[in-house]
Design a protein around this motif. Sequence first.
Motif, mmCIF file in Angstrom:
data_model
loop_
_atom_site.group_PDB
_atom_site.id
_atom_site.type_symbol
_atom_site.label_atom_id
_atom_site.label_comp_id
_atom_site.label_asym_id
_atom_site.label_seq_id
_atom_site.Cartn_x
_atom_site.Cartn_y
_atom_site.Cartn_z
ATOM 1 N N ALA A 1 0.833 -1.209 0.000
ATOM 2 C CA ALA A 1 0.000 0.000 0.000
ATOM 3 C C ALA A 1 0.862 1.252 0.000
ATOM 4 C CB ALA A 1 -0.936 -0.002 1.203
ATOM 5 N N SER A 2 1.985 1.202 0.689
ATOM 6 C CA SER A 2 2.893 2.346 0.739
ATOM 7 C C SER A 2 3.556 2.587 -0.623
ATOM 8 C CB SER A 2 3.959 2.106 1.805
ATOM 9 O OG SER A 2 4.926 3.108 1.775
ATOM 10 N N PRO B 1 -4.896 -2.285 -7.734
ATOM 11 C CA PRO B 1 -6.196 -2.883 -7.392
ATOM 12 C C PRO B 1 -6.059 -3.975 -6.325
ATOM 13 C CG PRO B 1 -5.960 -2.698 -9.764
ATOM 14 C CD PRO B 1 -4.617 -2.382 -9.167
ATOM 15 N N ALA B 2 -6.821 -3.857 -5.273
ATOM 16 C CA ALA B 2 -6.760 -4.810 -4.167
ATOM 17 C C ALA B 2 -7.123 -6.226 -4.618
ATOM 18 C CB ALA B 2 -7.677 -4.359 -3.039
ATOM 19 N N GLU B 3 -8.036 -6.331 -5.567
ATOM 20 C CA GLU B 3 -8.426 -7.658 -6.059
ATOM 21 C C GLU B 3 -7.260 -8.369 -6.731
ATOM 22 O OE1 GLU B 3 -11.856 -6.874 -8.461
ATOM 23 O OE2 GLU B 3 -13.175 -6.811 -6.721
ATOM 24 N N HIS B 4 -6.330 -7.616 -7.309
ATOM 25 C CA HIS B 4 -5.147 -8.229 -7.915
ATOM 26 C C HIS B 4 -4.240 -8.824 -6.840
ATOM 27 C CE1 HIS B 4 -5.329 -5.976 -12.018
ATOM 28 N NE2 HIS B 4 -6.523 -6.361 -11.601
ATOM 29 N N ARG C 1 -8.422 -14.328 1.895
ATOM 30 C CA ARG C 1 -9.797 -14.343 2.420
ATOM 31 C C ARG C 1 -10.093 -13.063 3.205
ATOM 32 N NH1 ARG C 1 -9.484 -19.212 3.965
ATOM 33 N NH2 ARG C 1 -8.617 -18.797 6.010
ATOM 34 N N ASN C 2 -9.151 -12.652 4.047
ATOM 35 C CA ASN C 2 -9.342 -11.421 4.824
ATOM 36 C C ASN C 2 -9.439 -10.202 3.912
ATOM 37 O OD1 ASN C 2 -9.280 -12.874 7.178
ATOM 38 N ND2 ASN C 2 -7.160 -12.380 7.648
ATOM 39 N N LEU C 3 -8.592 -10.135 2.903
ATOM 40 C CA LEU C 3 -8.654 -9.013 1.967
ATOM 41 C C LEU C 3 -9.988 -8.980 1.238
ATOM 42 C CD1 LEU C 3 -5.096 -8.915 0.384
ATOM 43 C CD2 LEU C 3 -6.159 -7.210 1.846
ATOM 44 N N SER C 4 -10.463 -10.139 0.825
ATOM 45 C CA SER C 4 -11.763 -10.196 0.146
ATOM 46 C C SER C 4 -12.869 -9.662 1.036
ATOM 47 C CB SER C 4 -12.082 -11.636 -0.269
ATOM 48 O OG SER C 4 -11.196 -12.062 -1.266
ATOM 49 N N GLU C 5 -12.810 -9.985 2.322
ATOM 50 C CA GLU C 5 -13.808 -9.476 3.264
ATOM 51 C C GLU C 5 -13.709 -7.965 3.397
ATOM 52 O OE1 GLU C 5 -13.228 -11.651 6.887
ATOM 53 O OE2 GLU C 5 -13.846 -13.548 5.970
ATOM 54 N N TYR C 6 -12.481 -7.432 3.448
ATOM 55 C CA TYR C 6 -12.299 -5.981 3.527
ATOM 56 C C TYR C 6 -12.822 -5.300 2.273
ATOM 57 C CZ TYR C 6 -9.307 -6.472 7.645
ATOM 58 O OH TYR C 6 -8.823 -6.744 8.888
ATOM 59 N N ILE C 7 -12.535 -5.883 1.120
ATOM 60 C CA ILE C 7 -13.003 -5.310 -0.139
ATOM 61 C C ILE C 7 -14.529 -5.250 -0.152
ATOM 62 C CG2 ILE C 7 -13.158 -5.706 -2.630
ATOM 63 C CD1 ILE C 7 -10.274 -6.903 -2.402
ATOM 64 N N ALA C 8 -15.161 -6.278 0.364
ATOM 65 C CA ALA C 8 -16.624 -6.318 0.389
ATOM 66 C C ALA C 8 -17.213 -5.230 1.288
ATOM 67 C CB ALA C 8 -17.094 -7.694 0.858
ATOM 68 N N THR D 1 -13.052 0.757 -8.317
ATOM 69 C CA THR D 1 -12.088 -0.286 -8.003
ATOM 70 C C THR D 1 -11.460 0.013 -6.651
ATOM 71 O OG1 THR D 1 -11.593 -0.610 -10.340
ATOM 72 C CG2 THR D 1 -9.948 -1.386 -8.770
ATOM 73 N N VAL D 2 -11.452 -0.970 -5.796
ATOM 74 C CA VAL D 2 -10.822 -0.821 -4.486
ATOM 75 C C VAL D 2 -9.325 -1.007 -4.675
ATOM 76 C CG1 VAL D 2 -10.678 -1.743 -2.142
ATOM 77 C CG2 VAL D 2 -12.869 -1.709 -3.347
ATOM 78 N N THR D 3 -8.542 -0.060 -4.159
ATOM 79 C CA THR D 3 -7.091 -0.140 -4.297
ATOM 80 C C THR D 3 -6.483 -0.657 -2.992
ATOM 81 O OG1 THR D 3 -6.680 2.088 -3.498
ATOM 82 C CG2 THR D 3 -7.091 1.819 -5.871
ATOM 83 N N VAL D 4 -5.231 -1.045 -3.067
ATOM 84 C CA VAL D 4 -4.525 -1.489 -1.864
ATOM 85 C C VAL D 4 -4.460 -0.342 -0.866
ATOM 86 C CG1 VAL D 4 -2.365 -2.419 -0.986
ATOM 87 C CG2 VAL D 4 -3.229 -3.192 -3.178
#
Length: 97
Positions: free
Chosen positions: A29-30, A36-39, A73-80, A88-91
């Motif tokens: 993220a820095s 894109p977070a999904e990537h 899995r945790n990232l997917s939950e955060y994106i949701a 688009t959700v970014t990192v």
Amino acid sequence: MREQDLEVEVLEALHAGPEGYRALIRDIASSYPEYPAEHLVAALTRVAQHMDALIHNAGHPTDEARRARRLARNLSEYIARVPNKDTTVTVGDLTTL
């Protein structure tokens, strides 16, 4: 950032132990806040699949592969949780949740 570069970074972080994988998202993220977070979720999943295919530990997934899947899995939950589904959700967005 190329996907192959991200996968290498993910793999190195996972093999570095807790201090590596805990800092992974913050470091990405820095450096690449608009990525894109999904990537990142996809890269974590691919790395876990590659590790499982190459390194079998008594027929069970490796600890690193389990960590990669848990992070994905945790990232997917955060994106949701992101309120505006039209963008688009970014990192970088993940650090604000």
